[in-house]
Design an enzyme around this catalytic site. Sequence first.
Site, PDB file in Angstrom:
ATOM      1  N   HIS A 132     -65.820 -35.345 -35.614  1.00  0.00           N
ATOM      2  CA  HIS A 132     -64.522 -35.833 -36.097  1.00  0.00           C
ATOM      3  C   HIS A 132     -63.392 -35.719 -35.069  1.00  0.00           C
ATOM      4  O   HIS A 132     -62.269 -36.134 -35.329  1.00  0.00           O
ATOM      5  CB  HIS A 132     -64.131 -35.144 -37.415  1.00  0.00           C
ATOM      6  CG  HIS A 132     -63.729 -33.706 -37.299  1.00  0.00           C
ATOM      7  ND1 HIS A 132     -62.425 -33.294 -37.389  1.00  0.00           N
ATOM      8  CD2 HIS A 132     -64.466 -32.589 -37.134  1.00  0.00           C
ATOM      9  CE1 HIS A 132     -62.384 -31.977 -37.284  1.00  0.00           C
ATOM     10  NE2 HIS A 132     -63.611 -31.515 -37.126  1.00  0.00           N
ATOM     11  N   SER A 179     -68.497 -31.738 -31.951  1.00  0.00           N
ATOM     12  CA  SER A 179     -68.171 -32.129 -33.323  1.00  0.00           C
ATOM     13  C   SER A 179     -67.728 -33.589 -33.363  1.00  0.00           C
ATOM     14  O   SER A 179     -66.972 -34.031 -32.494  1.00  0.00           O
ATOM     15  CB  SER A 179     -67.053 -31.212 -33.832  1.00  0.00           C
ATOM     16  OG  SER A 179     -66.652 -31.612 -35.106  1.00  0.00           O
ATOM     17  N   GLN A 181     -63.668 -29.628 -28.185  1.00  0.00           N
ATOM     18  CA  GLN A 181     -62.467 -30.388 -27.788  1.00  0.00           C
ATOM     19  C   GLN A 181     -62.698 -31.253 -26.558  1.00  0.00           C
ATOM     20  O   GLN A 181     -61.889 -32.121 -26.254  1.00  0.00           O
ATOM     21  CB  GLN A 181     -61.292 -29.435 -27.530  1.00  0.00           C
ATOM     22  CG  GLN A 181     -60.767 -28.758 -28.781  1.00  0.00           C
ATOM     23  CD  GLN A 181     -60.064 -29.720 -29.740  1.00  0.00           C
ATOM     24  OE1 GLN A 181     -59.630 -30.815 -29.368  1.00  0.00           O
ATOM     25  NE2 GLN A 181     -59.954 -29.316 -30.996  1.00  0.00           N
ATOM     26  N   ASN A 196     -58.564 -25.557 -27.535  1.00  0.00           N
ATOM     27  CA  ASN A 196     -58.015 -26.440 -28.564  1.00  0.00           C
ATOM     28  C   ASN A 196     -56.501 -26.371 -28.681  1.00  0.00           C
ATOM     29  O   ASN A 196     -55.873 -27.320 -29.137  1.00  0.00           O
ATOM     30  CB  ASN A 196     -58.655 -26.138 -29.926  1.00  0.00           C
ATOM     31  CG  ASN A 196     -58.730 -24.663 -30.221  1.00  0.00           C
ATOM     32  OD1 ASN A 196     -59.308 -23.899 -29.460  1.00  0.00           O
ATOM     33  ND2 ASN A 196     -58.125 -24.246 -31.309  1.00  0.00           N
ATOM     34  N   CYS A 227     -50.650 -18.872 -40.523  1.00  0.00           N
ATOM     35  CA  CYS A 227     -50.137 -18.022 -41.590  1.00  0.00           C
ATOM     36  C   CYS A 227     -51.251 -17.061 -41.990  1.00  0.00           C
ATOM     37  O   CYS A 227     -52.255 -17.466 -42.560  1.00  0.00           O
ATOM     38  CB  CYS A 227     -49.721 -18.868 -42.767  1.00  0.00           C
ATOM     39  SG  CYS A 227     -48.895 -17.908 -44.012  1.00  0.00           S
ATOM     40  N   GLY A 284     -68.786 -28.537 -35.685  1.00  0.00           N
ATOM     41  CA  GLY A 284     -68.605 -27.601 -34.583  1.00  0.00           C
ATOM     42  C   GLY A 284     -68.752 -26.154 -35.023  1.00  0.00           C
ATOM     43  O   GLY A 284     -69.312 -25.323 -34.296  1.00  0.00           O
TER      44      GLY A 284
HETATM   45  N1  PLP Z   1     -64.323 -25.232 -31.746  1.00  0.00           N
HETATM   46  C1  PLP Z   1     -63.166 -25.767 -31.353  1.00  0.00           C
HETATM   47  C2  PLP Z   1     -62.688 -25.534 -29.957  1.00  0.00           C
HETATM   48  C3  PLP Z   1     -62.402 -26.527 -32.236  1.00  0.00           C
HETATM   49  O1  PLP Z   1     -61.241 -27.043 -31.831  1.00  0.00           O
HETATM   50  C4  PLP Z   1     -62.889 -26.731 -33.557  1.00  0.00           C
HETATM   51  C5  PLP Z   1     -62.103 -27.482 -34.533  1.00  0.00           C
HETATM   52  O2  PLP Z   1     -60.900 -27.612 -34.436  1.00  0.00           O
HETATM   53  C6  PLP Z   1     -64.134 -26.160 -33.913  1.00  0.00           C
HETATM   54  C7  PLP Z   1     -64.816 -25.417 -32.982  1.00  0.00           C
HETATM   55  C8  PLP Z   1     -64.702 -26.367 -35.266  1.00  0.00           C
HETATM   56  O3  PLP Z   1     -65.237 -27.671 -35.410  1.00  0.00           O
HETATM   57  P1  PLP Z   1     -65.464 -28.318 -36.839  1.00  0.00           P
HETATM   58  O4  PLP Z   1     -64.133 -28.704 -37.371  1.00  0.00           O
HETATM   59  O5  PLP Z   1     -66.325 -29.523 -36.589  1.00  0.00           O
HETATM   60  O6  PLP Z   1     -66.165 -27.318 -37.675  1.00  0.00           O
END
Ligand code: PLP
Length: 396
Positions: A209, A207, A187, A157, A337, A69
């Site tokens: 995963h 993405s 998401q 997210n 953090c 992503g």
């Molecule tokens: N965009 C959103 C909204 C996400 O929640 C995330 C990952 O948590 C990403 C982009 C990044 O994706 P990736 O972990 O595949 O790089």
Amino acid sequence: MIYLDNAATTQTGERVLNAMIPFFRESYGNASAVYSLARSSKKAVFDARKKCAELIGAYPNEIFFTSGGTESDNWALMGAYDSYVINHSPDGKNIKGHMITTAIEHHAVLRTAEHLAGRGVDVTYVKPDGDGFIDPEDVVRNIRPDTFLVSVMTANNEIGTIQHVSEISERVHALRKDVLVHTDAVQAYGQTDIRMLTGKVDLLSASSHKLCGPKGTGLLYIRDGIKISPFIRGGMQESGRRAGTENVPGIVGFGEASAIASETMEDKINTEVKLRDLFIEKLSAIPDILINGFYAPKDHMKRLPGNISVCIKGIEAESALIMLDRAGICASGGSACATGAMEPSHVLKAIGRADDEAKGSLRFTLSDRNTEEEIITAAGVMAEITDKLRNGKKHL
Ligand code: PLP
């Protein structure tokens, strides 16, 4: 262990893993080679592309595989900018440009927007309302003659709010066809039906995963006919638009996870919505707890089905997460953090949470593999932890 952090990542599914294994073992050929060993890799990438396209109602030739992503978001923004510069000022001089995004995007978009700002791009950050919604009118109102891109995430997210991206896209294009519309659907892809977006937005990031596929694989949907510059340069893979030897096992796994999502979406949504509503009902018994983002029982159109984000007054999320971990529960907090101190999340701040409220923010994200029993246990543990922390104790 009770795993309630599926928005962070998911366990790779058994069917996904089984589909991938042959491409580490016997079918290890480079998908771009000509000999027969490579043919099965090439076909597997072709099939995976079809499965990903089907899930979002796209054409296979609109799907470009990436490393995840983050890369897809970087490509969308940087590619749109590079194309704008090339089209408007081939020598790159005296060109700045303007893009619109929101205050609640993932850092993959926000940091890239900041990088573009460093190159002179003017960036407008549209603010959400208290429920986390971006008003399409606020986006459209900010379009200027030099606007080249609008980037609004499909679903947040942290707080799970689902934006009106179709409407935003339609309204932007009604005004200006040449302004590209990108949505970070990382998401939402596989969690909710987003077929209405393809054909409307120009660019969409996803993405693997997040839907029980392997890590390190993603895609950028580029609507047919849309031209943006490449982000990764080199070989001619992905129709010459994204270089690098194809991650065949990863792509195969992503394809399989997408096929499973297509087959099971309705049941998965129903299960998650029931578990989410049960969890929120149980957590609501804790005094002084606030739900972040729009929430209505049974709804899955305005909030991701598996998302629960809360602020619990009088506790610190960091301590709660440690105690949850000791109790065998995985969740996450809404603070990051930054400089040794816990910084309240930009999303919670943007929806109007005060710093001390945001400090006690926790996110639980469910999957259809969770059970009612797990939810009841987790809510009970959370009530106990809150009680202890409010009374100055850091152990269960
Ligand atoms: N965009 C959103 C909204 C996400 O929640 C995330 C990952 O948590 C990403 C982009 C990044 O994706 P990736 O972990 O595949 O790089």
